[in-house]
Motif scaffolding. Sequence first.
Motif, PDB file in Angstrom:
ATOM      1  N   GLU A  76       0.812  -1.228   0.000  1.00  0.00           N
ATOM      2  CA  GLU A  76       0.000   0.000   0.000  1.00  0.00           C
ATOM      3  C   GLU A  76       0.839   1.270   0.000  1.00  0.00           C
ATOM      4  OE1 GLU A  76      -2.304  -0.448   3.671  1.00  0.00           O
ATOM      5  OE2 GLU A  76      -0.944   1.007   4.594  1.00  0.00           O
ATOM      6  N   ARG A  77       1.980   1.258   0.700  1.00  0.00           N
ATOM      7  CA  ARG A  77       2.838   2.456   0.739  1.00  0.00           C
ATOM      8  C   ARG A  77       3.447   2.711  -0.635  1.00  0.00           C
ATOM      9  NH1 ARG A  77       8.387   3.738   1.867  1.00  0.00           N
ATOM     10  NH2 ARG A  77       8.783   1.544   1.535  1.00  0.00           N
ATOM     11  N   GLU A  78       3.909   1.654  -1.280  1.00  0.00           N
ATOM     12  CA  GLU A  78       4.507   1.810  -2.616  1.00  0.00           C
ATOM     13  C   GLU A  78       3.461   2.249  -3.637  1.00  0.00           C
ATOM     14  OE1 GLU A  78       8.144  -1.443  -2.287  1.00  0.00           O
ATOM     15  OE2 GLU A  78       6.153  -2.121  -2.903  1.00  0.00           O
ATOM     16  N   GLN A 139      10.549   8.703   3.410  1.00  0.00           N
ATOM     17  CA  GLN A 139       9.974   7.755   4.380  1.00  0.00           C
ATOM     18  C   GLN A 139      10.977   6.710   4.830  1.00  0.00           C
ATOM     19  OE1 GLN A 139       6.428   6.131   2.595  1.00  0.00           O
ATOM     20  NE2 GLN A 139       5.264   7.992   2.914  1.00  0.00           N
TER      21      GLN A 139
ATOM     22  N   THR B  37       8.309  -0.787   4.342  1.00  0.00           N
ATOM     23  CA  THR B  37       7.069  -0.210   4.881  1.00  0.00           C
ATOM     24  C   THR B  37       7.012  -0.388   6.397  1.00  0.00           C
ATOM     25  OG1 THR B  37       5.877  -0.464   2.810  1.00  0.00           O
ATOM     26  CG2 THR B  37       4.535  -0.399   4.813  1.00  0.00           C
ATOM     27  N   TYR B  46       5.429   6.767   8.104  1.00  0.00           N
ATOM     28  CA  TYR B  46       4.278   6.382   7.285  1.00  0.00           C
ATOM     29  C   TYR B  46       3.165   5.885   8.202  1.00  0.00           C
ATOM     30  CZ  TYR B  46       1.343   3.691   4.113  1.00  0.00           C
ATOM     31  OH  TYR B  46       0.264   3.194   3.436  1.00  0.00           O
ATOM     32  N   PRO B  48      -0.001   3.656   8.480  1.00  0.00           N
ATOM     33  CA  PRO B  48      -0.594   2.561   7.702  1.00  0.00           C
ATOM     34  C   PRO B  48      -2.099   2.735   7.549  1.00  0.00           C
ATOM     35  CG  PRO B  48      -0.189   1.845   9.931  1.00  0.00           C
ATOM     36  CD  PRO B  48       0.373   3.224   9.829  1.00  0.00           C
TER      37      PRO B  48
END
Lengths: 144, 76
Positions: A76-78, A139, B37, B46, B48
């Motif tokens: 999801e972050r990518e 990040q 991540t 970040y 989530p």
Amino acid sequence: MAFREKTAWIMSVALLLGGVFYFGVVISGSQELGASMPPLIPVVAVYGGILAIIAIIGHVAAALTSLKTANDPMDERERAITARARSLADSVMGIGILISCGLYLLSYDGNQLFHLVFGTLMVSQFLHYAAQIVLFRAQSAVAD
Amino acid sequence: MGGKKTSITNHIKRIRLARTEFTQAGLAERVGATRQTIIAIEAQKYAPSLELAFRIAHVLGEPVEEVFQFDSSLWD
């Protein structure tokens, strides 16, 4: 460094080198002609070749150094980072196309229009990958 | 590298090291994310999604509110 970030670096370098080659030829050719050089298939083909060779060799090298993660789907972050970068690149492409068309209306120079639109595609793609690198780096943190 | 911290704080690293044997890569694999991540979440770089937060809490065996908190001082 994550596999996606490596691929973004590879494509940024490929696009940069390809762009330097293409516009190096176009600018020097236009100076010799005293007008915009017409688009030439061999120049575009060499540009495509530079991109393809760097992309293939670079991706093979990136995959070999990230064997465990190279085949993983984006998480999801990518996906979020890619979407933000795509959005920026699309905006730049829209502005570039608009400027190119505006300049064509002033000059009626079709050769110039081709080079500007082609350049816009290069710049927007480069920004797509450069923005990914910046967002990935923003990040990043130290692993334990 | 620098970068703004999110207003979602977490205790993933503390719980992971104290109560489980998961590495960052191991946890990432279990929750369907990349190691980068998990690193970014632990460093508060970040925030989530709700689903990923629940997955992480589930894999760590803790309620989600034990793993994640909201820090209003970081809310802009």
